[in-house]
Design a protein around this motif. Structure first.
Motif, PDB file in Angstrom:
ATOM      1  N   ILE A  21       0.831  -1.203   0.000  1.00  0.00           N
ATOM      2  CA  ILE A  21       0.000   0.000   0.000  1.00  0.00           C
ATOM      3  C   ILE A  21       0.867   1.255   0.000  1.00  0.00           C
ATOM      4  N   GLN A  22       1.984   1.214   0.705  1.00  0.00           N
ATOM      5  CA  GLN A  22       2.862   2.383   0.819  1.00  0.00           C
ATOM      6  C   GLN A  22       3.947   2.419  -0.249  1.00  0.00           C
ATOM      7  N   ALA A  23       3.899   1.455  -1.176  1.00  0.00           N
ATOM      8  CA  ALA A  23       4.899   1.366  -2.260  1.00  0.00           C
ATOM      9  C   ALA A  23       6.312   1.271  -1.709  1.00  0.00           C
ATOM     10  N   LEU A  24       6.460   0.504  -0.627  1.00  0.00           N
ATOM     11  CA  LEU A  24       7.782   0.301  -0.048  1.00  0.00           C
ATOM     12  C   LEU A  24       8.461  -0.885  -0.728  1.00  0.00           C
ATOM     13  N   PRO A  25       9.643  -0.696  -1.290  1.00  0.00           N
ATOM     14  CA  PRO A  25      10.344  -1.831  -1.893  1.00  0.00           C
ATOM     15  C   PRO A  25      10.807  -2.805  -0.811  1.00  0.00           C
ATOM     16  N   VAL A  26      10.672  -4.097  -1.068  1.00  0.00           N
ATOM     17  CA  VAL A  26      11.099  -5.110  -0.097  1.00  0.00           C
ATOM     18  C   VAL A  26      11.991  -6.127  -0.788  1.00  0.00           C
ATOM     19  N   TRP A  27      12.816  -6.768   0.036  1.00  0.00           N
ATOM     20  CA  TRP A  27      13.722  -7.801  -0.460  1.00  0.00           C
ATOM     21  C   TRP A  27      13.347  -9.121   0.196  1.00  0.00           C
ATOM     22  N   ASP A  28      13.125 -10.130  -0.621  1.00  0.00           N
ATOM     23  CA  ASP A  28      12.796 -11.455  -0.098  1.00  0.00           C
ATOM     24  C   ASP A  28      14.064 -12.299  -0.033  1.00  0.00           C
ATOM     25  N   ASP A  29      14.516 -12.555   1.179  1.00  0.00           N
ATOM     26  CA  ASP A  29      15.733 -13.323   1.416  1.00  0.00           C
ATOM     27  C   ASP A  29      15.555 -14.756   0.909  1.00  0.00           C
ATOM     28  N   PRO A  30      16.408 -15.209  -0.026  1.00  0.00           N
ATOM     29  CA  PRO A  30      16.274 -16.591  -0.530  1.00  0.00           C
ATOM     30  C   PRO A  30      16.455 -17.638   0.558  1.00  0.00           C
ATOM     31  N   HIS A  31      17.139 -17.296   1.650  1.00  0.00           N
ATOM     32  CA  HIS A  31      17.268 -18.250   2.755  1.00  0.00           C
ATOM     33  C   HIS A  31      15.907 -18.599   3.353  1.00  0.00           C
ATOM     34  N   ASN A  32      14.933 -17.675   3.215  1.00  0.00           N
ATOM     35  CA  ASN A  32      13.611 -17.925   3.787  1.00  0.00           C
ATOM     36  C   ASN A  32      12.831 -18.982   3.022  1.00  0.00           C
ATOM     37  N   THR A  33      13.291 -19.321   1.818  1.00  0.00           N
ATOM     38  CA  THR A  33      12.633 -20.379   1.045  1.00  0.00           C
ATOM     39  C   THR A  33      13.565 -21.562   0.794  1.00  0.00           C
ATOM     40  N   ASP A  34      14.746 -21.537   1.397  1.00  0.00           N
ATOM     41  CA  ASP A  34      15.729 -22.599   1.210  1.00  0.00           C
ATOM     42  C   ASP A  34      15.387 -23.786   2.115  1.00  0.00           C
ATOM     43  N   PRO A  35      15.063 -24.946   1.545  1.00  0.00           N
ATOM     44  CA  PRO A  35      14.686 -26.103   2.369  1.00  0.00           C
ATOM     45  C   PRO A  35      15.820 -26.640   3.224  1.00  0.00           C
ATOM     46  N   ALA A  36      17.026 -26.127   3.042  1.00  0.00           N
ATOM     47  CA  ALA A  36      18.134 -26.555   3.895  1.00  0.00           C
ATOM     48  C   ALA A  36      17.952 -26.062   5.324  1.00  0.00           C
ATOM     49  N   TYR A  37      17.113 -25.026   5.503  1.00  0.00           N
ATOM     50  CA  TYR A  37      16.895 -24.449   6.829  1.00  0.00           C
ATOM     51  C   TYR A  37      15.595 -24.982   7.430  1.00  0.00           C
ATOM     52  N   THR A  38      15.689 -25.404   8.687  1.00  0.00           N
ATOM     53  CA  THR A  38      14.529 -26.002   9.358  1.00  0.00           C
ATOM     54  C   THR A  38      13.335 -25.072   9.375  1.00  0.00           C
ATOM     55  N   ARG A  39      13.554 -23.818   9.744  1.00  0.00           N
ATOM     56  CA  ARG A  39      12.430 -22.880   9.817  1.00  0.00           C
ATOM     57  C   ARG A  39      11.791 -22.670   8.460  1.00  0.00           C
ATOM     58  N   SER A  40      12.594 -22.664   7.407  1.00  0.00           N
ATOM     59  CA  SER A  40      12.053 -22.501   6.061  1.00  0.00           C
ATOM     60  C   SER A  40      11.146 -23.672   5.697  1.00  0.00           C
ATOM     61  N   ARG A  41      11.574 -24.894   6.016  1.00  0.00           N
ATOM     62  CA  ARG A  41      10.726 -26.062   5.733  1.00  0.00           C
ATOM     63  C   ARG A  41       9.430 -26.005   6.523  1.00  0.00           C
ATOM     64  N   LEU A  42       9.533 -25.582   7.767  1.00  0.00           N
ATOM     65  CA  LEU A  42       8.339 -25.472   8.597  1.00  0.00           C
ATOM     66  C   LEU A  42       7.382 -24.427   8.022  1.00  0.00           C
ATOM     67  N   ARG A  43       7.920 -23.310   7.574  1.00  0.00           N
ATOM     68  CA  ARG A  43       7.100 -22.214   7.049  1.00  0.00           C
ATOM     69  C   ARG A  43       6.370 -22.605   5.778  1.00  0.00           C
ATOM     70  N   HIS A  44       7.066 -23.280   4.860  1.00  0.00           N
ATOM     71  CA  HIS A  44       6.510 -23.532   3.539  1.00  0.00           C
ATOM     72  C   HIS A  44       5.914 -24.929   3.374  1.00  0.00           C
ATOM     73  N   GLU A  45       6.217 -25.832   4.301  1.00  0.00           N
ATOM     74  CA  GLU A  45       5.679 -27.183   4.207  1.00  0.00           C
ATOM     75  C   GLU A  45       4.879 -27.572   5.457  1.00  0.00           C
ATOM     76  N   GLY A  46       5.488 -27.381   6.629  1.00  0.00           N
ATOM     77  CA  GLY A  46       4.873 -27.844   7.865  1.00  0.00           C
ATOM     78  C   GLY A  46       3.583 -27.117   8.228  1.00  0.00           C
ATOM     79  N   LEU A  47       3.632 -25.790   8.312  1.00  0.00           N
ATOM     80  CA  LEU A  47       2.437 -25.028   8.693  1.00  0.00           C
ATOM     81  C   LEU A  47       1.305 -25.156   7.668  1.00  0.00           C
ATOM     82  N   PRO A  48       1.595 -25.075   6.357  1.00  0.00           N
ATOM     83  CA  PRO A  48       0.517 -25.286   5.388  1.00  0.00           C
ATOM     84  C   PRO A  48      -0.126 -26.667   5.524  1.00  0.00           C
TER      85      PRO A  48
END
Length: 335
Positions: A190-217
């Motif tokens: 809404i505020q037209a703020l540019p954001v950066w999506d850290d690729p580590h947040n979608t990297d399945p090598a990281y436990t939290r990433s797997r939980l975020r994209h696989e476990g919680l869904p």
């Protein structure tokens, strides 16, 4: 016409925290204008937080600045950190620091990066005399933290997730623990703020990433919507219980601890298990065992020196701390 609901929600969350910071600041009888820093990675959560701080702080007479950390773990990380700093300055935040850190190996990549990040944030807050540092953890992050604690079997304190206020003298504040991740992202859009999506947040090598994209869904598919909210409520309820038990343990410790630093076995045995294990944990940490390396299984082994005594030898704990039973006392020593 007021701001978009997402923008209003993040501003309200930050306003509440700033009021609390101001009250704490005045209670310490400080005369200078307080400075509040935002820790910003450039992601949606922290950019939404930075924008809300930039909007609310001047209205309350608070100085607002920012810190972005370059972990040096990805190609081009220094350039991205510099870009984030430019965005923070465009929001009229001042001072704005870019801090490079070296990430070690202790505890795994996620824990090592976290340790390096907090050390850098502490140093920045000390350097500028900041009253508080705002962190962009959302309700979704809280839900993930609760599930990770449950998977580790670490007990009720781990299930209590992240506290809204932590650190020395309440330095770290998390305004968004009642705000969902999508609200923060919508506020940026809404505020037209540019954001950066850290690729580590979608990297399945990281436990939290797997939980975020696989476990919680998967949990939401099985149990229905509302899992994140329920886990966040569990965190708060668990925190209330854990705080009460910790207070009980602090009182109990004074009754079983002597001047030499040894613990009375009979006194410990008479305590409820939840309280006794907290007393033991406090004692071994005080002796030099690192809290981050101390797990439930370590405390259970020490507890058996009290509840299942069969003449067993000393228990060796992280940090070269040893615990042994000697003449009705528990002796806890480092080295």
């Amino acid at each position: 016409m007021g701001p978009h609901p997402a923008v209003a929600a993040i501003r309200l969350a930050v306003r509440r925290v700033l009021h609390d910071v101001l009250n704490h600041h005045c209670a310490q009888d400080r005369h200078e204008t307080p400075l509040v820093l935002v820790a910003c990675s450039g992601g949606a959560d922290s950019m939404a937080l930075a924008s809300a701080l930039a909007f609310e702080a001047p209205k309350l007479g608070v100085r607002a600045g920012g810190v972005t950390i370059d972990h040096g773990l990805q190609e081009g990380s220094a350039l991205r950190a510099a870009e984030v700093a430019l965005r923070l300055r465009a929001l009229k935040l001042d001072p704005v620091d870019v801090v490079g850190v070296e990430v070690g190996r202790t505890g795994g990549p996620e824990a090592a990066a976290r340790d390096a990040r907090y050390a850098a944030l502490d140093a920045a807050a000390d350097r500028h005399g900041a009253s508080a540092v705002l962190l962009g953890h959302t309700r979704d992050d809280q839900a993930e933290t609760v599930l990770l604690g449950l998977a580790r079997g670490s007990g009720i304190r781990s299930l209590s997730g992240m506290a809204a206020t932590t650190g020395t003298d309440g330095r770290y504040r998390r305004p968004f623990l009642d705000v969902d991740r999508q609200t923060a992202r919508t506020a940026c859009l809404i505020q037209a703020l540019p954001v950066w999506d850290d690729p580590h947040n979608t990297d399945p090598a990281y436990t939290r990433s797997r939980l975020r994209h696989e476990g919680l869904p998967a949990l939401e598919k099985c149990l229905g919507k509302g899992v994140v909210e329920a886990l966040a409520r569990t965190a708060q309820l668990s925190r209330d219980d854990a705080d009460a038990l910790d207070g009980w343990a602090a009182e109990a410790e004074a009754a079983v601890l002597d001047e030499a630093g040894t613990l009375d076995v009979a006194g410990l045995f008479a305590l409820p298990a939840a309280v006794r294990r907290r007393v033991l944990r406090r004692a071994v940490i005080a002796a030099g065992s690192p809290a981050g390396s101390l797990f439930a299984r370590h405390i259970e082994e020490v507890d058996r020196l009290i509840t299942a005594w069969r003449g067993q030898g000393a228990i060796n704990l992280p940090g070269r701390v040893g615990v042994r039973r000697q003449g009705g006392r528990l002796v806890i020593r480092q080295g």
